[in-house]
Motif scaffolding. Structure first.
Motif, PDB file in Angstrom:
ATOM      1  N   ARG A  60      30.092 -54.605  62.862  1.00  0.00           N
ATOM      2  CA  ARG A  60      30.291 -53.277  63.449  1.00  0.00           C
ATOM      3  C   ARG A  60      30.158 -52.182  62.396  1.00  0.00           C
ATOM      4  O   ARG A  60      30.415 -51.015  62.686  1.00  0.00           O
ATOM      5  CB  ARG A  60      31.672 -53.191  64.113  1.00  0.00           C
ATOM      6  N   ASN A  61      29.776 -52.534  61.155  1.00  0.00           N
ATOM      7  CA  ASN A  61      29.594 -51.520  60.108  1.00  0.00           C
ATOM      8  C   ASN A  61      28.551 -50.501  60.538  1.00  0.00           C
ATOM      9  O   ASN A  61      27.548 -50.853  61.162  1.00  0.00           O
ATOM     10  CB  ASN A  61      29.176 -52.201  58.795  1.00  0.00           C
ATOM     11  N   ALA A  62      28.789 -49.216  60.196  1.00  0.00           N
ATOM     12  CA  ALA A  62      27.844 -48.143  60.562  1.00  0.00           C
ATOM     13  C   ALA A  62      26.515 -48.287  59.827  1.00  0.00           C
ATOM     14  O   ALA A  62      25.501 -47.762  60.285  1.00  0.00           O
ATOM     15  CB  ALA A  62      28.452 -46.780  60.257  1.00  0.00           C
ATOM     16  N   PHE A  63      26.527 -48.987  58.668  1.00  0.00           N
ATOM     17  CA  PHE A  63      25.294 -49.133  57.882  1.00  0.00           C
ATOM     18  C   PHE A  63      24.674 -50.499  58.157  1.00  0.00           C
ATOM     19  O   PHE A  63      24.563 -51.345  57.268  1.00  0.00           O
ATOM     20  CB  PHE A  63      25.587 -48.923  56.388  1.00  0.00           C
ATOM     21  N   VAL A  71      20.113 -50.815  53.695  1.00  0.00           N
ATOM     22  CA  VAL A  71      19.885 -49.481  53.129  1.00  0.00           C
ATOM     23  C   VAL A  71      18.468 -49.442  52.552  1.00  0.00           C
ATOM     24  O   VAL A  71      18.243 -49.084  51.405  1.00  0.00           O
ATOM     25  CB  VAL A  71      20.946 -49.101  52.072  1.00  0.00           C
ATOM     26  N   GLY A  96      15.730 -48.336  54.769  1.00  0.00           N
ATOM     27  CA  GLY A  96      14.934 -47.413  55.581  1.00  0.00           C
ATOM     28  C   GLY A  96      13.854 -48.084  56.416  1.00  0.00           C
ATOM     29  O   GLY A  96      14.018 -49.223  56.880  1.00  0.00           O
ATOM     30  N   VAL A 149      21.623 -58.785  47.610  1.00  0.00           N
ATOM     31  CA  VAL A 149      21.769 -57.447  47.035  1.00  0.00           C
ATOM     32  C   VAL A 149      21.411 -56.389  48.071  1.00  0.00           C
ATOM     33  O   VAL A 149      20.500 -56.584  48.859  1.00  0.00           O
ATOM     34  CB  VAL A 149      20.852 -57.310  45.806  1.00  0.00           C
ATOM     35  N   ILE A 150      22.119 -55.265  48.074  1.00  0.00           N
ATOM     36  CA  ILE A 150      21.775 -54.202  49.007  1.00  0.00           C
ATOM     37  C   ILE A 150      21.082 -53.052  48.275  1.00  0.00           C
ATOM     38  O   ILE A 150      21.197 -52.905  47.072  1.00  0.00           O
ATOM     39  CB  ILE A 150      22.974 -53.734  49.858  1.00  0.00           C
ATOM     40  N   GLY A 151      20.279 -52.271  49.040  1.00  0.00           N
ATOM     41  CA  GLY A 151      19.570 -51.120  48.476  1.00  0.00           C
ATOM     42  C   GLY A 151      18.261 -51.481  47.805  1.00  0.00           C
ATOM     43  O   GLY A 151      17.660 -50.658  47.121  1.00  0.00           O
ATOM     44  N   MET A 191      32.694 -59.992  50.118  1.00  0.00           N
ATOM     45  CA  MET A 191      32.583 -58.994  51.185  1.00  0.00           C
ATOM     46  C   MET A 191      32.778 -59.663  52.539  1.00  0.00           C
ATOM     47  O   MET A 191      31.979 -59.525  53.457  1.00  0.00           O
ATOM     48  CB  MET A 191      31.264 -58.224  51.108  1.00  0.00           C
ATOM     49  N   HIS A 237      28.235 -58.611  54.189  1.00  0.00           N
ATOM     50  CA  HIS A 237      27.444 -58.351  53.007  1.00  0.00           C
ATOM     51  C   HIS A 237      27.871 -59.211  51.839  1.00  0.00           C
ATOM     52  O   HIS A 237      28.724 -58.800  51.197  1.00  0.00           O
ATOM     53  CB  HIS A 237      27.629 -56.894  52.744  1.00  0.00           C
ATOM     54  N   ASP A 281      36.803 -56.681  52.863  1.00  0.00           N
ATOM     55  CA  ASP A 281      35.689 -55.744  52.969  1.00  0.00           C
ATOM     56  C   ASP A 281      34.624 -56.249  53.937  1.00  0.00           C
ATOM     57  O   ASP A 281      34.192 -57.389  53.853  1.00  0.00           O
ATOM     58  CB  ASP A 281      35.089 -55.493  51.584  1.00  0.00           C
ATOM     59  N   MET A 282      34.178 -55.348  54.824  1.00  0.00           N
ATOM     60  CA  MET A 282      33.229 -55.708  55.875  1.00  0.00           C
ATOM     61  C   MET A 282      31.806 -55.409  55.429  1.00  0.00           C
ATOM     62  O   MET A 282      31.507 -54.319  54.956  1.00  0.00           O
ATOM     63  CB  MET A 282      33.547 -54.881  57.123  1.00  0.00           C
ATOM     64  N   SER A 283      30.945 -56.371  55.601  1.00  0.00           N
ATOM     65  CA  SER A 283      29.564 -56.236  55.164  1.00  0.00           C
ATOM     66  C   SER A 283      28.700 -55.509  56.184  1.00  0.00           C
ATOM     67  O   SER A 283      29.072 -55.355  57.343  1.00  0.00           O
ATOM     68  CB  SER A 283      29.006 -57.628  54.892  1.00  0.00           C
ATOM     69  N   THR A 284      27.504 -55.110  55.729  1.00  0.00           N
ATOM     70  CA  THR A 284      26.497 -54.451  56.561  1.00  0.00           C
ATOM     71  C   THR A 284      25.576 -55.455  57.249  1.00  0.00           C
ATOM     72  O   THR A 284      24.699 -55.052  58.001  1.00  0.00           O
ATOM     73  CB  THR A 284      25.617 -53.557  55.678  1.00  0.00           C
TER      74      THR A 284
END
Lengths: 463, 463
Positions: A75-78, A110, A112, A148-150, A215, A233, A271-274
């Motif tokens: 449910r993470n916004a990202f 993250v 795009g 890894v994110i990003g 996470m 995540h 911590d909740m992951s994306t």
């Protein structure tokens, strides 16, 4: 309260407890317990640097029946690109999909528009592995990523890996194990489980794999299919496969119920992951000619399936806690006597994520004061049947430590009154790798169970 | 991502960074800055084992005017006896009280009826120190406790200490310092601040003291007085004294506002205590014949007072974070561009309590992925003016690190796109003891600030 040491006023050296290997939780399973009609593999495509380590996995249903698919997403916004793409596929296909493609090492979060393009490209590459005659949908597989994110995926390597996977697809233990390995990031062992069950005299099989490590505090909701949406995540990823035939609607409803009581009831670090995603496929390959299980047409069979799926999801979820980054203890937190399941679940979650509780668990300190403070720190929710909001009554609350060796529990607070605690006995329990914390609110009939771990030095150091 | 080490597979030895002394944050203050009309002291009554360490404190208003009193208490369901007793006194007295009595070393929490009797006995002993002619109420002082929970107070020692306090009551710096010392538990320095301010040409003074260290994540609501309730273990305790004259209602409203933006906006370990209490007294001793400041009769003066009280409360709150158990960094988390203050505050709180964010801060790792995952993990709240619930738009979110030395900020994510981060520059900022994290949601005009610290090894070891 014991003080290992109070404050470091200069550079200090600390000796750290050993974290024993957890690899014994992974063992070969008999081939007969794996569901029929699935081909799987995992291979090194080059996302991860280390040669030979699987980082791309493919799971395909080869059943000649339609395969139902359901998922719960973070449910993470990202929400990461693979989450958005898988959710869209389930919606477009009306809850049908014939496979899953996964990569580890890069989360495609993250990232795009490029990230979305890459996730779709993974889907198309996996669909190309399915026999063309069987595919009813252009996008007939779901997609998952972790790492890894990003950063953008090394998509050329991944697509090449997916194509190559056709060389090693199989259905024996080693094929299932390779697929499970492809899910791993900081996990120390692959997480694979299988079991058989019977409904109406027919034998079915369930097998599944998942990964976690960091996470990890999932809160996943159902996919945005027309009948019922959500996101996770290091990330929790899991795939559950069965050869039962279940309607798309009932498969989603059973999974939503199961996830709430399993993956949404575990915490490693709060911590909740994306990227968190749990997918279930049901391909009907167990029995020819059998009708799909559906809650409307056969509620009894549906309830039996939901129960099996929930118990299996709990098994897979517990493995994630046991292998959590920095975990040295496996702690079951039970909250009973609550006015609602939601309250019991929220309080169990709060206890399971309290830094002071988790450091006390690591320190093997029977600090019920911290458990109590965490218990009382969140308001109860209004009951649907009344405008009155229930309140915790401190004089009705009891707390016990529950050993895992079958010996008797140790009450530390009874009806709001502190017990004269036998410190030696408390230590005996808290020294065990597995034990439980039981909080009875004494004001209702509802109960929830949460699985958590301690905060050790390794937690601070693991990124 | 850097890995200090990934997993401890055997007994390992780790060298830990020094935690520098924070004692320079406590310094003498000029006597002229302390509010008029207060007598204070602190002394060793024997609650704490170590001889000479103050563990009982008394604060008395000697003003010949009525003294207004207001408080915010922890919202924890397991409110300690002194919280329940102080709340009741404020309610019975209509927001008037002439003093505060405090002990450290034992929290008088989860102590049943005996605990309530003991708290009332402390109140009566402190009231006996007031000149009888001035007391309008039987119970004219408030009471606070901090320390171990689940144990009864050594009440005979405490009552004897309160009686003895009359020998050393004073109004100079050393008297204020003794009182501040009596609040301390695992705090490494006394936390005392004072300042002067002017409203309508008249000079007033504010002084205050507080304590924290562990179990610091307050959520306090106003006292259950007729005009507006709530609760805070190591506990946040604080006393703020002013020689302005303020009506009981306006004093409570100003404190409630100030606490939300100060003490309720700090976190050390994310855990809420059963004893958290902030009390403010306003005795009107600054100017003879002046009317009480009240929001209805002089809104301008009220707003000016509220602003001063809020800024002062922020100063006191920050001291608690700086001296948090295991803290090596002082981090300001600002969330702006939010649809509501509540959302900005909730997200800033979530970032400030994330174990993964706090360990990354300790590791001096510019891990914006963890900040983003925490930001997206809680749903936004519905706006009062619309049935629509706002949603985070990932393409509008920006994240920066803000150095404390006045040099330029470092954007790491701009409009949802990861920047090519200069790792050397990131390290320069994150190596500072003080720095900021700025998250701009880009979907509104509201902003909130939170103050937090990192999770170091000391955190794991401090009980």
């Amino acid at each position: 309260m014991s003080h290992l040491f109070k404050r470091l006023s200069s550079t200090a050296t600390v000796t750290i407890k050993a974290t024993p290997s957890k690899a014994h939780h992974h063992a070969p399973l008999p081939s007969s317990s794996f569901p029929k009609g699935y081909l799987l593999t995992g291979l090194h495509a080059g996302v991860k640097k280390k040669a030979g380590v699987p980082d791309v996995g493919v799971i395909l249903s080869t059943s000649d029946k339609q395969t139902s698919a359901a998922a719960c997403f973070t449910r993470n916004a990202f929400k990461a690109a693979p989450v958005l793409v898988s959710d869209q596929i389930l919606s477009q296909n009306g809850g049908r999909a014939r496979g899953i493609v996964v990569n580890s090492g890069c989360a495609n979060a993250v990232t795009g528009k490029q990230g979305l393009d890459d996730a779709w490209a993974m889907v198309r590459a996996a669909v190309a592995l399915l026999p063309a005659s069987q595919s009813k949908h252009e996008h007939d597989t779901l997609v998952m990523s972790t790492g890894v994110i990003g950063q953008n995926l090394p998509i050329a390597k991944i697509l090449s890996g997916i194509r190559d996977s056709s060389n090693t697809l199989g259905s024996d233990f080693s094929a299932w194990e390779r697929a499970a390995q492809a899910f791993m990031t900081t996990d120390t062992f692959p997480k694979l489980r299988a079991r058989t069950f019977k409904i109406g005299g027919v034998e079915y099989r369930l097998a599944g794999m998942d990964k976690g490590a960091g996470m990890i505090h999932p809160d996943m909701g159902p996919a945005s299919t027309s009948f019922s949406s959500g996101q996770l995540h290091a990330t929790l990823l899991g795939a559950i496969l069965t050869d039962a035939a279940v309607s798309p609607r009932s498969l989603q409803n059973a999974l939503t119920y199961a996830v709430e009581r399993s993956f949404n009831s575990i915490s490693v670090d709060g911590d909740m992951s994306t990227n968190d995603t749990i997918v279930v496929l049901a391909n009907g390959a167990a029995a020819t000619g059998s009708k799909e299980i559906d809650e409307a047409t056969d509620p009894e069979a549906y309830e039996a399936f939901k129960k099996e799926l929930t118990a299996f999801a709990v098994d897979l979820a517990k493995l994630v806690v046991r292998d959590g980054e920095g975990a040295t203890k496996f702690v079951t937190v039970i909250v009973k006597g609550a006015p609602s399941y939601k309250d019991a679940h929220s309080i169990a979650s709060r206890i399971s994520t309290s830094a002071l509780v988790k450091t006390a668990l690591y320190g093997e300190d029977a600090n019920w004061g911290r458990i109590l403070a965490a218990t009382g720190s969140i308001p109860l929710s209004p009951l649907p049947t009344s405008s009155e909001v229930p309140q915790i009554d401190p004089t009705k609350v009891s707390v016990s430590f529950v050993p895992s060796d079958g010996s008797s529990t140790l009450p530390v607070l009874v009806g709001g009154e502190p017990e004269n605690v036998d410190e030696v006995r408390a230590k005996e329990i808290l020294e065990q790798e597995d034990f439980g914390v039981l909080v009875d609110l004494g004001i209702g009939a509802e109960e929830a169970t949460y699985w958590t771990c301690d905060f050790s030095y390794a937690r601070i150091c693991t990124h």
